[in-house]
Design an enzyme around this catalytic site. Structure first.
Site, PDB file in Angstrom:
ATOM      1  N   GLU A 176       0.789  -1.251   0.000  1.00 47.58           N
ATOM      2  CA  GLU A 176       0.000   0.000   0.000  1.00 47.58           C
ATOM      3  C   GLU A 176       0.813   1.290   0.000  1.00 47.58           C
ATOM      4  OE1 GLU A 176      -2.688  -0.359   3.319  1.00 47.58           O
ATOM      5  OE2 GLU A 176      -3.734  -2.063   2.443  1.00 47.58           O
ATOM      6  N   GLU A 180      -6.282 -10.836  -1.046  1.00 48.64           N
ATOM      7  CA  GLU A 180      -7.178 -10.557   0.095  1.00 48.64           C
ATOM      8  C   GLU A 180      -8.627 -10.444  -0.352  1.00 48.64           C
ATOM      9  OE1 GLU A 180      -5.699  -7.162   2.314  1.00 48.64           O
ATOM     10  OE2 GLU A 180      -3.622  -7.742   1.990  1.00 48.64           O
TER      11      GLU A 180
END
Ligand code: XIL
Length: 631
Positions: A349, A472
């Site tokens: 991220e 995810e």
């Protein structure tokens, strides 16, 4: 059963094991319990009318609590248990579980509690882990009031690695009365065995896995689902992130002892139960994650590892980063030599949706998107060294990924592609992790991202010539979803999964972020494939319907299905024949022969099942006495 699910303690246990202070407060009034159904059996119950309080204790050496039967207050009958002399907030009464109850079994505990005047009590859980550390979590907080308060059907369970498992009341130092303490064993839930295993349906395509937190390990039905559908890959939901691994006290003492503040000290104790499970069951592990702005303590970037220290220089942070990554991989492979750590999210991220780096600053408490890495490096130039060090220290076979969410939005996508190209030219990156936290919303038109947007992102990442992993996956419904919303979710999952499948040649793993909806980090929006009752949802069927479980090709002689014919195969056959309870198809753990293995191993008089003659034939083959199998 339904009502009880609302008080599943998984979230509470999870946050406690994460060391997060904010345990969801469950107001006792919100706990709507149904009467225990017939299959549930009461395993312990007392209303203290016989005056016996011997099942309860205080909480050890420095706990001054004295327990006695009392007729000063009671709910049923005329007696309750009085805990008096409490001199600290944490003082008991406590009730031990692991000397009376079975591991991997779910129990509901109910009780009544009252103070002498007004009280502020908490119902809590504690255990000692295999490292001898004691862990605590609050099960029900805010038992505030002057009258009797109920703790109703609070779900607890424990694993065989936990010892000294207790539930206890704490809070304040006043006297506590306890009455009507009941432990019920939940009826054993069987998962649906008549549906295909997700991992088996895609056995020829990619690994199918999930994320787990340690509290799942004590839930048998959850782990049955993991074994059947998701045993291709496990990611630790939180326990291998920097905040779980870095140890501030140890960092500071190492600095004091050596004068060197560039060698971060780490521990995998939080992940240990999960890693033990993966090692025992031979499940490949995705490492998540090394370098991230979130779930990473600010002190890691500060002088003296002090919370209020100055930011360190970039040079010092590079050293810390290298030593951290080195210790991370070395410790892991030393502790778990047999686990296949096949993938690692080196950086997580780092790019914003507009393609820019994050803002510099402390991580902040309010879900702020600031990055201490950017603070110290000035920009995203920490990414390349992170990959350089990971390449240097990662074990063979561990592929390196950049992982992100909103990875299908143009600005971020372009930044990721540009970064990945550079890293690829330098031989530093193996793949892209597409987190895939998706939102199905009320209709396929409203879903974000749309299936075609997701598909386009897959195209772009595949063009890089790198491996792709969906790391995810979850897809939320609106809150309080209707049947119709679940149908939309199913259609959306089908669209997304079809897109993934169309790119399967470039995709090596698909990981769903959790097992059952209630255990999800986005539980309110029911984003997963199984519901709180462990049942497959429409979303599950939308993925598997119309697909066949591939029949694996028979490889004669390869009884342990490792792709080779070796003496191990003969030994496994002899074990399975001689000791079927341990090594036969239904034997315990994963030492046993599999169904496919017993077909592969049936090489003498094929069709008669496994016998010692099969083991002999394999040995003859290995000694070149026969030139092919079956004999
Ligand atoms: C989430 C966990 O599931 C939660 O339990 C935790 O409170 C926050 O983090 N992107 C990631 C994951 O890379 O690590 C995050 O996991 C979800 C978003």
């Amino acid at each position: 059963m339904k009502g009880k699910k609302s008080i599943r303690m998984i979230a509470a246990l999870m946050s406690a094991s994460m060391g997060i202070a904010a345990v969801p407060a469950i107001a006792p009034s919100a706990v709507s319990a149904e009467t225990a159904s017939a299959e549930e059996k009461v395993v312990f119950s007392t209303d203290f009318e016989d005056g016996d309080v011997s099942m309860f204790t205080n909480r050890g050496d420095n706990d001054t609590t004295v327990l006695s039967a009392s007729d000063e207050a009671s709910v049923s009958g005329s007696t309750s248990m009085l805990a008096s002399g409490r001199s600290k907030d944490w003082n008991g009464p406590a009730f031990r579980l692991d000397d009376k109850l079975k591991p991997y079994t779910e129990y509901y505990i109910s009780a009544k509690v009252k103070g002498r005047y007004y009280t502020n009590a908490t119902f809590s859980f504690q255990y000692t882990n295999s490292d001898g550390e004691t862990k605590y979590s609050n099960l029900v907080q805010n038992l505030n009031g002057g009258d009797w308060m109920s703790v109703e059907n609070v779900k607890v369970s424990f694993t065989d690695e936990m010892t000294d498992v207790y539930v206890y009341f704490e809070g304040g130092q006043d006297d506590l009365f306890i009455d009507d303490f009941v432990v019920t064993e939940a009826s054993q839930v069987e998962i649906e065995q008549d549906i295909p295993g997700l991992k088996d349906v895609f056995a020829n395509d990619f690994k199918v896995g999930t994320a787990l937190t340690p509290s799942a390990l004590s839930s048998k039905p959850t782990m049955d689902l993991v074994e059947k559908h998701f045993s291709g890959s496990i990611t630790a939901g939180n326990e291998m992130k920097p905040d779980a691994v870095l140890n501030q006290a140890a960092c500071q003492s190492y600095f004091e002892e050596t004068g060197d503040d560039t060698v971060p000290q780490i521990s995998f104790s939080a992940a240990k139960p999960l890693l033990n499970y993966c090692q025992k069951n031979n499940i490949p592990v995705r490492i998540h994650t090394l370098v991230w702005h979130s779930q990473t303590p600010d002190w890691f970037f500060k002088e003296g590892y002090a919370n209020d220290g100055e930011w360190v220089s970039k040079e010092k942070m590079l050293k810390r980063m290298e030593n951290y990554i080195k210790a991370y991989f070395e410790t892991l492979t030393e502790l778990y030599p047999d686990i296949d750590f096949y993938a690692c999210d080196v950086v997580n991220e780092a790019w914003l949706e507009d393609g820019n780096p994050r803002q510099p600053g402390e991580q902040g408490s309010g879900g702020s998107a600031k990055s201490a890495w950017v603070q110290v490096f000035g920009d995203n130039s920490f990414i390349e060294p992170a990959f350089t060090f990971a390449r240097k220290y990662a074990p063979d076979g561990c592929k390196l990924y950049y992982n992100d969410y909103n990875e299908y939005m143009d600005g971020k996508l372009n930044a990721m592609v540009a970064m990945a190209k550079e890293l690829k030219e330098k031989g530093l990156i193996d793949g892209i992790g597409m987190q895939s936290h998706l939102d199905a919303r009320q209709s396929l038109d409203a879903a974000f991202p749309s299936v075609s947007m997701y598909n386009k992102a897959l195209d772009k990442y595949c063009e890089l010539g790198l491996d792709i992993q969906v790391t995810e996956l979850d897809a939320t419904t609106p809150e309080n979803p209707t049947e119709a919303d679940f149908k939309v979710q199913a259609d959306y999952y089908k669209g997304i999964w079809d897109a993934i499948y169309a790119h399967k040649d470039n995709i090596s793993a698909v990981v769903v972020w959790g097992v059952t909806d209630d255990g999800s980090w986005r539980a309110k929006k029911y984003p997963l494939l199984f519901d709180a009752d462990y049942k497959a949802k429409p979303a599950f069927y939308s993925i598997v319907d119309g697909r066949e479980v591939p029949v694996p090709a028979v490889k004669y002689g390869d009884a342990d299905c490792d792709g080779e014919i070796l003496l191990n195969d003969a030994i496994l056959i002899m074990q399975a024949v001689g000791n079927p309870d341990a090594y036969g198809i239904n034997g315990f753990e994963k030492t046993h022969i599999t169904e496919q293995g017993s077909i592969n191993g049936d090489v003498a008089n094929t069709g008669d099942g496994l016998t010692n003659a099969d083991a002999l034939a394999i040995q003859k083959y290995l000694l070149n006495l026969i030139d092919k199998l079956p004999e």
